[in-house]
Design a protein around this motif. Structure first.
Motif, mmCIF file in Angstrom:
data_model
loop_
_atom_site.group_PDB
_atom_site.id
_atom_site.type_symbol
_atom_site.label_atom_id
_atom_site.label_comp_id
_atom_site.label_asym_id
_atom_site.label_seq_id
_atom_site.Cartn_x
_atom_site.Cartn_y
_atom_site.Cartn_z
ATOM 1 N N GLY A 386 0.471 -1.329 -0.286
ATOM 2 C CA GLY A 386 -0.088 0.041 -0.264
ATOM 3 C C GLY A 386 0.726 1.145 0.144
ATOM 4 O O GLY A 386 2.442 1.144 -0.205
ATOM 5 N N GLY A 387 -0.033 2.312 0.787
ATOM 6 C CA GLY A 387 1.059 3.801 -0.022
ATOM 7 C C GLY A 387 1.433 4.059 -1.177
ATOM 8 O O GLY A 387 0.513 3.643 -2.168
ATOM 9 N N TRP A 443 -3.299 -8.289 5.736
ATOM 10 C CA TRP A 443 -1.679 -7.707 6.119
ATOM 11 C C TRP A 443 -2.187 -7.191 4.151
ATOM 12 O O TRP A 443 -1.457 -6.644 3.734
ATOM 13 C CB TRP A 443 -1.102 -7.418 6.410
ATOM 14 C CG TRP A 443 -1.072 -8.141 7.707
ATOM 15 C CD1 TRP A 443 -1.104 -9.567 8.074
ATOM 16 C CD2 TRP A 443 -0.545 -7.463 8.519
ATOM 17 N NE1 TRP A 443 -1.338 -9.887 9.588
ATOM 18 C CE2 TRP A 443 -0.702 -8.157 9.982
ATOM 19 C CE3 TRP A 443 -1.184 -5.427 8.565
ATOM 20 C CZ2 TRP A 443 -1.329 -7.695 11.202
ATOM 21 C CZ3 TRP A 443 -1.033 -5.445 10.089
ATOM 22 C CH2 TRP A 443 -1.384 -5.548 11.132
ATOM 23 N N ASN A 444 -3.106 -7.988 3.807
ATOM 24 C CA ASN A 444 -2.691 -7.394 1.873
ATOM 25 C C ASN A 444 -3.253 -6.206 1.903
ATOM 26 O O ASN A 444 -3.838 -4.866 2.446
ATOM 27 C CB ASN A 444 -4.537 -7.587 1.232
ATOM 28 C CG ASN A 444 -4.754 -9.450 1.497
ATOM 29 O OD1 ASN A 444 -3.409 -10.336 1.310
ATOM 30 N ND2 ASN A 444 -5.951 -9.837 0.586
ATOM 31 N N ALA A 445 -2.458 -5.545 0.943
ATOM 32 C CA ALA A 445 -1.801 -4.127 0.836
ATOM 33 C C ALA A 445 -1.693 -3.146 2.065
ATOM 34 O O ALA A 445 -2.487 -1.897 1.320
ATOM 35 C CB ALA A 445 -3.383 -3.245 0.018
ATOM 36 N N SER A 446 -1.517 -4.112 2.732
ATOM 37 C CA SER A 446 -0.776 -3.022 4.178
ATOM 38 C C SER A 446 0.754 -3.266 4.664
ATOM 39 O O SER A 446 1.608 -4.205 4.008
ATOM 40 C CB SER A 446 -1.913 -2.875 4.727
ATOM 41 O OG SER A 446 -1.715 -2.026 5.920
ATOM 42 N N ALA A 465 6.845 -2.500 15.051
ATOM 43 C CA ALA A 465 6.588 -0.992 14.873
ATOM 44 C C ALA A 465 5.815 -1.583 13.591
ATOM 45 O O ALA A 465 5.715 -2.528 12.938
ATOM 46 C CB ALA A 465 7.813 -0.916 13.752
ATOM 47 N N ASN A 466 4.686 -0.869 13.855
ATOM 48 C CA ASN A 466 3.598 -0.403 13.288
ATOM 49 C C ASN A 466 3.018 0.739 11.882
ATOM 50 O O ASN A 466 3.210 1.354 12.539
ATOM 51 C CB ASN A 466 2.243 -0.969 13.651
ATOM 52 C CG ASN A 466 2.114 -2.353 15.130
ATOM 53 O OD1 ASN A 466 1.797 -3.060 14.597
ATOM 54 N ND2 ASN A 466 2.723 -2.110 16.108
ATOM 55 N N HIS A 467 2.236 0.376 11.394
ATOM 56 C CA HIS A 467 1.784 1.260 10.229
ATOM 57 C C HIS A 467 0.526 0.253 9.597
ATOM 58 O O HIS A 467 0.475 -0.400 9.062
ATOM 59 C CB HIS A 467 2.462 1.339 9.104
ATOM 60 C CG HIS A 467 2.224 2.031 8.363
ATOM 61 N ND1 HIS A 467 2.682 2.860 7.376
ATOM 62 C CD2 HIS A 467 0.283 3.151 8.940
ATOM 63 C CE1 HIS A 467 1.820 4.367 7.267
ATOM 64 N NE2 HIS A 467 1.077 4.572 7.823
ATOM 65 N N PHE A 468 -0.548 0.418 10.281
ATOM 66 C CA PHE A 468 -1.606 -0.445 10.237
ATOM 67 C C PHE A 468 -2.705 0.440 8.536
ATOM 68 O O PHE A 468 -2.184 1.325 8.509
ATOM 69 C CB PHE A 468 -2.931 -0.297 11.259
ATOM 70 C CG PHE A 468 -3.187 -1.582 11.974
ATOM 71 C CD1 PHE A 468 -1.492 -1.777 12.324
ATOM 72 C CD2 PHE A 468 -3.521 -1.201 13.110
ATOM 73 C CE1 PHE A 468 -1.338 -3.021 13.419
ATOM 74 C CE2 PHE A 468 -4.005 -2.487 14.378
ATOM 75 C CZ PHE A 468 -2.602 -3.171 14.109
ATOM 76 N N VAL A 469 -3.215 -0.656 7.786
ATOM 77 C CA VAL A 469 -4.095 0.245 6.723
ATOM 78 C C VAL A 469 -4.744 2.002 6.877
ATOM 79 O O VAL A 469 -5.423 1.753 8.037
ATOM 80 C CB VAL A 469 -5.331 -0.751 6.052
ATOM 81 C CG1 VAL A 469 -6.098 -0.955 7.470
ATOM 82 C CG2 VAL A 469 -5.321 -0.402 5.337
#
Length: 602
Positions: A386-387, A443-446, A465-469
């Motif tokens: 993602g992003g 975690w698809n596209a994330s 270390a996280n960065h959720f959708v």
């Protein structure tokens, strides 16, 4: 607002000329603006042609893809639910001026900025217009002053099935109904406190209810789903920049005097005063915060979303971010970074390495007087996290090897799941760094959580270390569907459940394990996702330990809210936690997120 590029065949001559103007040519007024606006959100005359609609021009928009003007009936009816103003969409530069008395022949339309499928409300407007100027230099109808006591605290009505469009407006009961009843009219807010800083598009947010849920530094706290802050309103400008620059305002500043103009609605900010007059900017005096330095026996960890950092970014961004780490965060021992892009940024060519991005940042930190950080990360599979397309954002651990060591355990990869094993009675990762369950559809596209095993003063510490959708696709607070649908929440709940299960597996091996999960979780402390992540008491969300007025890391549409979190396992008692406000409240910011620091004694 964004407009479709095509127009209908009716009124093509008028559109091509901007407006068809016939000075001094009067026409009979059969339909008034309040008849067009009606007492609900959708005009009872939608799709119909109207002729000779009279009014006084109150504002002219000559820029962007939504050119046109607002005009208002100086002779209102006695129904507070019916607006007396409306926007006339001309597509080209209008040839009327504020104060012109006009009549308009046009088609009544309902326009959904951004598309009806997004859940936004519609704007009732006149399209394909033929405009007759009757006279010029007339007094503009006095603005409706939005006083705090006149704005309901209740934000929006509820409806069976969720759609509030057919409901009769109740402007004395609901804030959204009040604003809709004033759509297109000249409104004013006096001595308005800024609650959302000026952005790159020359927009800011103010509150018309200054006593409503104030933060410690002048913003407005978003506390729960059921009670959105009803006093927030966006401010844009109709004043040419050659006459006056748009104010560069930070949270807590004030627009003194009157800010007034037509009340618009758009996909990027909901109800908006498109101002003909903007109050003078008075500074509220907030300054970037500085957290204290950790003591020798304290392990300091930070999380910082650095907003799509890439080598192509100007050196000034790297310098500003580095100064924030060194001076405002006091050089933490471990920094979990979110949104580190690959070596060629948004170029979508298969590159996934980020060593140049991280190396440039580490060098900037060193130049700012900080430590010589080392780093660990795992490159994602190209275009799978993602992003920004091509950017391949990921989380990265920076750590100060003079203070803490990284326990390298081979086997971690972008597609393999990290596990937990027992060594000498203690929990240990099967790979460090590793990723939590990367093949899980949650975690698809994330971004997949990055896990690292560190040693501080002989004690093992596990850091996630996280960065959720992101919240992409969610309906806005001002949606015509109430309550708005939070479609992205489903995936974040799944992500939280997956990570919660991983932390439980760590604590099942060693209930005294020191675990710190931190990062951009893209959700609120009261959300179902955070409840799922903390389920069973395996983690505590430290933002909830702060006073309510200090619980925010982000500013969105004038709401000071929480997206970034730091959570600790039960063994880490008495953590010293601090959200360091250096970005989100300021007109000039290096990132749109505020970083945070926790100091613990493992």
């Amino acid at each position: 607002m964004r407009r479709p590029a095509t127009v209908g065949t009716l009124g093509v001559v008028a559109l091509a000329a901007g407006l068809l103007v016939a000075p001094q040519q009067a026409s009979a007024a059969q339909i008034r603006i309040h008849d067009i606006q009606g007492s609900t959100r959708v005009s009872p005359l939608a799709g119909q042609a109207v002729t000779g609609v009279p009014g006084i021009v109150t504002g002219v928009r000559t820029y962007g893809s939504s050119k046109g003007f607002w005009f208002q009936d100086p002779n209102p009816d006695d129904n507070p639910a019916t607006s007396e103003g409306i926007f006339v969409y001309t597509s080209s530069t209008p040839k009327v001026q504020v104060g012109d008395s006009v009549t308009v022949d046009a088609t009544v339309s309902e326009y959904y900025p951004g598309g009806a499928d997004t859940g936004v409300q519609s704007v009732t407007e006149l399209t394909k217009p033929t405009v007759t100027v009757v006279s010029s230099g007339n007094a503009v109808p006095a603005p409706v002053v939005l006083r705090p006591r006149d704005i309901p605290s209740a934000y929006a009505p509820q409806a069976a099935g969720g759609d509030i469009e057919p409901l009769t407006l109740q402007p004395k009961k609901y804030a959204l109904d009040l604003y809709e009843s004033l759509e297109g009219m000249n409104v004013e807010i006096d001595n308005a406190r800024v609650v959302g800083p000026t952005d790159a598009y020359s927009e800011l947010w103010v509150t018309a209810k200054p006593d409503q849920n104030p933060t410690k530094r002048g913003g407005t706290i978003y506390e729960n789903y059921n009670d959105p802050d009803s006093g927030r309103i966006q401010v844009q400008s109709l004043i040419p920049t050659t006459q006056a620059a748009f104010p560069q305002a930070s949270v807590g500043d004030e627009l003194t005097g009157a800010t007034s103009g037509p009340l618009d609605y758009n996909q990027f900010g909901g109800y908006t005063i498109v101002a003909n007059a903007i109050g003078a900017l008075k500074s509220g005096g907030i300054q970037p915060e500085v957290t204290r330095k950790q003591h020798d026996d304290e392990l300091a960890l930070a999380t910082y979303n650095v907003e799509n950092l890439a080598p192509s970014d100007p050196d000034s961004k790297f310098t500003a971010l580095a100064n924030g780490v060194v001076h405002n965060l006091s050089s933490p021992d471990i920094v979990a970074l979110e949104e580190i892009q690959d070596n060629d940024g948004a170029t979508d060519d298969g590159v996934v390495d980020c060593d140049q991005t991280v190396g440039k940042f580490i060098a900037a930190i060193k130049a700012a007087g900080g430590p010589s950080y080392d780093w660990r990360s795992i490159d994602p599979v190209n275009d799978q996290d993602g992003g920004e397309p091509g950017g391949n954002i990921r989380q990265v651990f920076l750590f100060n090897p003079a203070r803490v060591s990284f326990d390298d355990i081979p086997g971690g990869s972008s597609t393999s799941a990290v596990g937990v094993t027992k060594v000498n009675g203690k929990a240990q990762l099967t790979a460090s760094p590793g990723r939590i369950d990367p093949s899980n559809s949650a975690w698809n596209a994330s971004r997949k959580p990055l896990v690292g095993q560190f040693t501080f003063r002989g004690r093992t510490v596990f850091v996630i270390a996280n960065h959720f959708v992101a919240k992409l696709g969610d309906q806005g607070l001002d949606s015509r569907f109430q309550p708005p649908t939070r479609s992205s929440e489903v995936q974040r709940i799944q992500q939280a459940q997956d990570e919660n299960a991983f932390v439980k597996s760590l604590l099942a091996v060693d209930k005294h394990a020191d675990v710190i999960a931190l990062g951009d979780l893209n959700d609120f402390q009261f959300s179902p996702a955070l409840k799922a992540l903390t389920s069973g008491g395996v983690l505590k969300d430290l933002i909830t330990t702060l006073p309510v007025k200090e619980r925010y890391t982000y500013d969105y549409e004038g709401n000071s809210e929480v997206l970034d979190h730091t959570l600790t396992s039960p063994a880490l008692r008495n953590p010293d936690y601090d959200v360091v406000h250096i970005n989100a409240e300021f007109a000039h910011q290096t990132s749109d997120h505020d970083p945070q620091v926790v100091r613990v004694k493992p």
